[in-house]
Design a protein around this motif. Sequence first.
Motif, mmCIF file in Angstrom:
data_model
loop_
_atom_site.group_PDB
_atom_site.id
_atom_site.type_symbol
_atom_site.label_atom_id
_atom_site.label_comp_id
_atom_site.label_asym_id
_atom_site.label_seq_id
_atom_site.Cartn_x
_atom_site.Cartn_y
_atom_site.Cartn_z
ATOM 1 N N GLU A 56 0.842 -1.206 0.000
ATOM 2 C CA GLU A 56 0.000 0.000 0.000
ATOM 3 C C GLU A 56 0.875 1.254 0.000
ATOM 4 O O GLU A 56 0.616 2.195 -0.751
ATOM 5 N N THR A 62 -4.478 -1.185 -2.928
ATOM 6 C CA THR A 62 -5.329 -0.452 -1.997
ATOM 7 C C THR A 62 -6.224 -1.472 -1.293
ATOM 8 O O THR A 62 -6.474 -2.552 -1.848
ATOM 9 N N SER A 73 -7.172 -4.638 -3.530
ATOM 10 C CA SER A 73 -7.254 -4.499 -4.986
ATOM 11 C C SER A 73 -5.937 -3.935 -5.512
ATOM 12 O O SER A 73 -5.283 -3.134 -4.843
ATOM 13 N N ARG A 75 -3.582 -1.531 -7.744
ATOM 14 C CA ARG A 75 -3.625 -0.182 -8.346
ATOM 15 C C ARG A 75 -2.692 -0.234 -9.556
ATOM 16 O O ARG A 75 -1.473 -0.071 -9.405
ATOM 17 N N ASP A 77 -1.863 1.690 -11.922
ATOM 18 C CA ASP A 77 -1.053 2.850 -12.332
ATOM 19 C C ASP A 77 0.382 2.745 -11.842
ATOM 20 O O ASP A 77 1.310 3.191 -12.517
#
Lengths: 115, 115
Positions: A56, A62, A73, A75, A77
């Motif tokens: 995280e 996240t 989940s 992320r 990006d």
Amino acid sequence: MLNQSTDLDRMFHALSDPGRRAMLDRLVRGPASVKDLAEPLAMSLPAVLQHLQVLEVGGLVTSQKIGRVRTCSLRPDALRAAEAWLSDRRGIWESRFDRLGQFLSEQDDQSGDRS
Amino acid sequence: MLNQSTDLDRMFHALSDPGRRAMLDRLVRGPASVKDLAEPLAMSLPAVLQHLQVLEVGGLVTSQKIGRVRTCSLRPDALRAAEAWLSDRRGIWESRFDRLGQFLSEQDDQSGDRS
């Protein structure tokens, strides 16, 4: 620049552990609970939670707790940012060899003209 | 598998420091001596040598000492391996959304047929 650099530090650090990479391997297939993440890895829940925190902080994952279940989940990006950083460097490296190849080919042509 | 995983651990760890990434930024442009690497980074030679060791263990850099000068070069295969690892995960993630998009579009078509 400093923040961007710190983000990359944390992201690459998060990727530097096989357990955390295995958690990402699971999460690219869709969200999962902490229990779902722990099971195939034969890891204790506290160990998974500790790795989850690093993921995280690295911006790669996240998580949200609803009731007693924490769902994690990906992320994507952050994965893209790491890939872009590496791809940029590879691009510079390869264009260097393209220029070298072009230079050598021009040298060949010129020596051909002279012969 | 174990070795490959350890290689990725060391490579991502090597990438997790801004000083080491700055050294790589220099080396994608061509080989450099330890002194050349140290100068723009305002780093001491011992600090650069320490980072260099981490980059070498991570498979990202190789160095050779001739006389009193140690020359460092990039090993682009390691950059490519890290990029491939990330790109594979992005591919799985994106194909998941492609399948989801296809599923939703099929649902739309079916509800259109019924209306």
